[in-house]
Design an enzyme around this catalytic site. Structure first.
Site, short mmCIF file in Angstrom:
data_model
loop_
_atom_site.label_atom_id
_atom_site.label_comp_id
_atom_site.label_asym_id
_atom_site.label_seq_id
_atom_site.Cartn_x
_atom_site.Cartn_y
_atom_site.Cartn_z
N SER A 174 -39.42 -29.07 -40.78
CA SER A 174 -39.12 -30.36 -40.17
C SER A 174 -38.82 -31.43 -41.23
O SER A 174 -37.88 -31.28 -42.00
CB SER A 174 -40.28 -30.77 -39.26
OG SER A 174 -39.92 -31.87 -38.47
N ASP A 395 -34.41 -25.33 -30.86
CA ASP A 395 -35.00 -26.61 -31.24
C ASP A 395 -33.95 -27.70 -31.15
O ASP A 395 -32.80 -27.49 -31.55
CB ASP A 395 -35.51 -26.51 -32.69
CG ASP A 395 -35.97 -27.84 -33.26
OD1 ASP A 395 -36.51 -28.65 -32.48
OD2 ASP A 395 -35.81 -28.05 -34.47
N HIS A 452 -38.88 -25.29 -32.82
CA HIS A 452 -39.08 -26.01 -34.07
C HIS A 452 -40.08 -25.30 -34.98
O HIS A 452 -39.95 -25.30 -36.19
CB HIS A 452 -39.59 -27.42 -33.73
CG HIS A 452 -39.49 -28.41 -34.83
ND1 HIS A 452 -38.28 -28.82 -35.36
CD2 HIS A 452 -40.44 -29.11 -35.51
CE1 HIS A 452 -38.49 -29.73 -36.30
NE2 HIS A 452 -39.79 -29.92 -36.41
#
Length: 475
Positions: A174, A395, A452
């Site tokens: 991320s 994601d 994610h």
């Protein structure tokens, strides 16, 4: 003589406070018994603090490789946010133990990354999780965090000198799409560290490419109707090129606000478009007088709607925290705030309640870089490091298309054209785990059906990918 005798203990204390780190793994940091396990592990693990910049103390949890740690690489892992704890990665993604829904029990992870690597999980920046600063000042930025992580990494090798010559890999997820390459720029200049490469999962590599790709991702996954799509193309695109990133056209901004609402505020899970563990929380809910907010990720950061929303939350009198979906944050928080667990991890009693993400660190964080292009080009120009950019393909926060565009924009020499990569699933044989294309020193890889948090959704595929990356094997 009497005054000198009084002075001696003071000088001794001063000397000890500035004494160099130990010459072997720190016994005081070793975890002797971890609550929640039916059987304690055969490998050694440590929890304590590394010195960051200034008065920062960054909490680490280090687990040695399950087999032959001395000849295994050291792998740093950072979660993103900015402002979220790497213990999320430890206890819900690829650590040796996975937290169970009761918030008490740990089960061994058959796809733990420490099966083949010494894993260092660092809670960064200060203010996140159990990490803290003596001055309690937690406003920071990309450059400061990179420097503090670098200082902590240097301190780790002082604490664990037996690993100073080990191969080192920097990995994360991320917003670690920013943390990892900026840290690598410092580490690559330090000859005392044996940096071999970096891997980033669902990383934020470029705001522009992330925003531009998300609108296409949303439309082709059925989230935007033809009316909205047609209007977007009319107001945001010209000459076959669309700008969803910093378009000043008022009509375009209006349409993008509608896209932002559908993606991030309508009840969909921005971290996994399809159902995932933990369910889909409401956008904002109240829990024991605490306002719990689903993080908007790092999408459409330039939209007025999002800026106004963040500022309103910052001014609110409520206690606010981020609650990333696809993780059982209640179980995680229950476990890590258990006083016996905190004692086992050597956490100072005066530290506050552990949360998976620190909302104020997130809101006050200053983002300096809009793209990681210069950092990756510098790393690639050395021709020393292997780099992996991987994405779960459902994601929306940091979607696969934007990261693929980013890797393509680096203009490296193509070595293997885009093709499926396979994972063996026992009696059912090999199955397509995703797609991969390889350039000189960098690869881009997707994991089919993962959101994610790739290792949470597809643990076997994630472990297979990680193993091939570390061992220089074809994907």
């Amino acid at each position: 003589m009497f005054r000198a005798a009084l002075l001696l203990p003071s000088l001794l204390l001063l000397f000890l406070s500035w004494a160099p780190r130990s010459k072997a793994a720190p016994q005081q940091d070793e975890i002797q018994r971890l609550p929640g396990l039916a059987k304690q592990p055969s490998f050694r693990q440590y929890s304590g603090y590394l010195r960051g910049s200034g008065s920062k103390h960054l909490h680490y949890w280090f687990v040695e490789a399950q087999k032959d740690p001395k000849s295994s690489p050291v792998v740093l892992w950072l979660n993103g946010g900015p402002g979220c704890s790497s213990l999320d990665g430890f206890l819900t993604e690829h650590g040796p133990f996975l937290i169970q829904p009761d918030g008490v029990t740990l089960e061994y992870n058959p796809y733990s990354w420490n099966l083949i690597a010494n894993m260092l999980y660092l809670e960064s920046p200060a203010g996140v999780g159990f990490s803290y600063s003596d001055d309690k000042y937690y406003v920071t930025n990309d450059t400061e965090v990179a420097q503090s992580n670098y200082e902590a990494l240097k301190d780790f090798f002082c604490l664990f000198p037996e690993y100073k010559d080990s191969e080192l890999f920097l990995t994360g997820e991320s917003y670690a799409g920013v943390y990892i390459p900026t840290l690598a720029m410092l580490v690559m200049q330090d000859p005392s560290m044996n940096l071999q490469g970096l891997a980033v999962g669902n990383g934020l590599s470029s705001y522009e490419q992330n925003d531009n790709s998300l609108v296409y991702f949303a439309y082709y996954h059925g989230l935007l109707g033809n009316r909205l799509w047609t209007s977007i193309q009319t107001h945001c695109c010209s000459q076959n090129k669309c700008n969803f990133y910093d378009n000043k056209d008022p009509e375009c901004v209006t349409q993008l606000n509608e896209v932002s609402h559908i993606v991030a505020q309508s009840g969909l899970n921005i971290y996994n478009l399809y159902p995932c563990a933990g369910g889909v929380p409401g956008h904002v809910r109240y829990e024991k007088n605490t306002m719990v907010v689903q993080d908007l990720g790092n999408i459409f950061t330039r939209l007025p709607l999002k800026r106004m929303w963040h500022q309103a939350l910052l001014r609110s009198g409520d206690k606010v925290r981020l609650d990333p979906p696809c993780t059982n944050t209640t179980a995680l928080s229950t476990y890590l705030n258990n006083p016996y667990v905190r004692e086992a991890l050597h956490i100072p009693e005066q530290l506050p309640h552990w949360d998976v993400c620190n909302f104020l660190v997130n809101l006050q964080y200053r983002r300096i870089y809009q793209t990681m292009n210069p950092q990756y080009l510098k790393l690639l120009s050395s021709q020393k490091y292997r780099i992996l950019i991987y994405n779960g393909d459902v994601d929306m926060a940091c979607n696969f298309m934007g990261d693929e565009w980013f890797v393509d924009s680096l203009n490296q020499k193509m070595e293997v054209q885009r093709r499926p990569w396979l994972v063996g699933y026992g009696e059912s044989g090999e199955q397509i785990a995703g797609f991969v294309k390889e350039f000189s020193h960098i690869a881009f890889l997707t994991v089919k059906g993962a959101g994610h948090m790739v290792p949470t959704d597809k643990p076997q595929a994630a472990f297979t990918m990680f193993s091939r990356f570390l061992n220089k094997k074809p994907y």
